[in-house]
Design an enzyme around this catalytic site. Structure first.
Site, PDB file in Angstrom:
ATOM      1  N   HIS A  27      72.165  80.074  21.963  1.00  0.00           N
ATOM      2  CA  HIS A  27      72.712  79.851  23.305  1.00  0.00           C
ATOM      3  C   HIS A  27      73.314  81.150  23.844  1.00  0.00           C
ATOM      4  O   HIS A  27      74.463  81.461  23.538  1.00  0.00           O
ATOM      5  CB  HIS A  27      73.798  78.775  23.260  1.00  0.00           C
ATOM      6  CG  HIS A  27      73.275  77.395  23.075  1.00  0.00           C
ATOM      7  ND1 HIS A  27      72.853  76.617  24.131  1.00  0.00           N
ATOM      8  CD2 HIS A  27      73.086  76.654  21.959  1.00  0.00           C
ATOM      9  CE1 HIS A  27      72.440  75.451  23.675  1.00  0.00           C
ATOM     10  NE2 HIS A  27      72.557  75.445  22.361  1.00  0.00           N
TER      11      HIS A  27
ATOM     12  N   GLU B 242      74.411  81.676  26.763  1.00  0.00           N
ATOM     13  CA  GLU B 242      75.543  81.337  27.638  1.00  0.00           C
ATOM     14  C   GLU B 242      76.814  81.037  26.851  1.00  0.00           C
ATOM     15  O   GLU B 242      77.903  80.946  27.432  1.00  0.00           O
ATOM     16  CB  GLU B 242      75.169  80.154  28.539  1.00  0.00           C
ATOM     17  CG  GLU B 242      75.202  78.790  27.901  1.00  0.00           C
ATOM     18  CD  GLU B 242      74.012  78.456  27.024  1.00  0.00           C
ATOM     19  OE1 GLU B 242      73.958  77.311  26.530  1.00  0.00           O
ATOM     20  OE2 GLU B 242      73.128  79.323  26.815  1.00  0.00           O
TER      21      GLU B 242
ATOM     22  N   CYS C 152      67.379  77.148  23.502  1.00  0.00           N
ATOM     23  CA  CYS C 152      67.598  76.150  22.453  1.00  0.00           C
ATOM     24  C   CYS C 152      66.464  75.125  22.454  1.00  0.00           C
ATOM     25  O   CYS C 152      65.322  75.471  22.143  1.00  0.00           O
ATOM     26  CB  CYS C 152      68.976  75.499  22.606  1.00  0.00           C
ATOM     27  SG  CYS C 152      69.482  74.570  21.131  1.00  0.00           S
TER      28      CYS C 152
END
Length: 202
Positions: free
Chosen positions: A183, A185, A79
């Site tokens: 992202h 994650e 990001c």
């Protein structure tokens, strides 16, 4: 061991938890010496470009991060961590980025029906099927949160794109240096597969 770089402006714990789930050893560190000893490194990021660069500089991390990212060892920007690898951003005029790649970070243009920031799931058009994207589905869905996006100067660096009103360079790759605007994650099984592919580069 993967070093998750702590400069006070990152989504550190969600990145660490994702690697923990995969059984990958990580350490969260703001220590340049620990960073330089790591087998791989992740530069996460949430917040503003100018604040993040100031935080890197105030903690003595700007030089070590640039050195590590250019070292040929596996490195992943996430990001804002992607945006910081470039030369400059419209979000912080006059503030130089790390300058590892050529290109500019620009604001997503306001268009009817589009909300800024761009928050949500988008499919990727993957340009390369190695590195982070090895073995993934044809158009993987990933999670974005951003108001600014990359316009890379060198198209050969771009490993994936998406569209949100404009064409967005959503991932770049040069050797073992990777960076993504989204992202992983927070992108479910697809994102975990990308992080697993990253860990496999160690």
């Amino acid at each position: 061991m993967i070093a998750i770089i702590d400069y006070g402006a990152g989504n550190l714990q969600s990145v660490k938890k994702a690697f923990d789930y995969l059984g990958v050893d990580t350490m969260v560190t703001e220590n340049p010496e620990e960073l330089m000893r790591a087998e791989g490194a992740v530069l996460p990021g949430v917040g503003a470009f100018g604040d993040a660069m100031a935080a890197l500089r105030s903690r003595g991390l700007e030089g070590p991060v640039k050195e590590y990212a250019a070292s040929g060892r596996p490195f992943l920007g996430i990001c804002l961590g992607l945006q910081l690898l470039f030369e400059e951003s419209e979000e912080a005029p006059g503030v130089p980025g790390l300058g590892l790649f050529r290109g500019k970070i620009v604001r997503i243009p306001q268009k009817e029906g589009l909300k800024i920031p761009h928050i949500g799931w988008n499919s990727l058009e993957v340009k390369r099927r190695d590195g982070l994207f090895a073995g993934l589905e044809e158009e993987p869905y990933v999670y974005f949160v951003h108001s600014y996006y990359l316009k890379a100067e060198d198209p050969s660096l771009v490993s994936a794109q998406t569209r949100y009103g404009v064409l967005i360079d959503a991932a770049v790759q040069r050797g073992a240096l990777h960076a993504v605007q989204f992202h992983p994650e927070k992108s479910g099984r697809t994102g975990l597969a990308m992080l697993k592919n990253f860990a496999a580069l160690l």
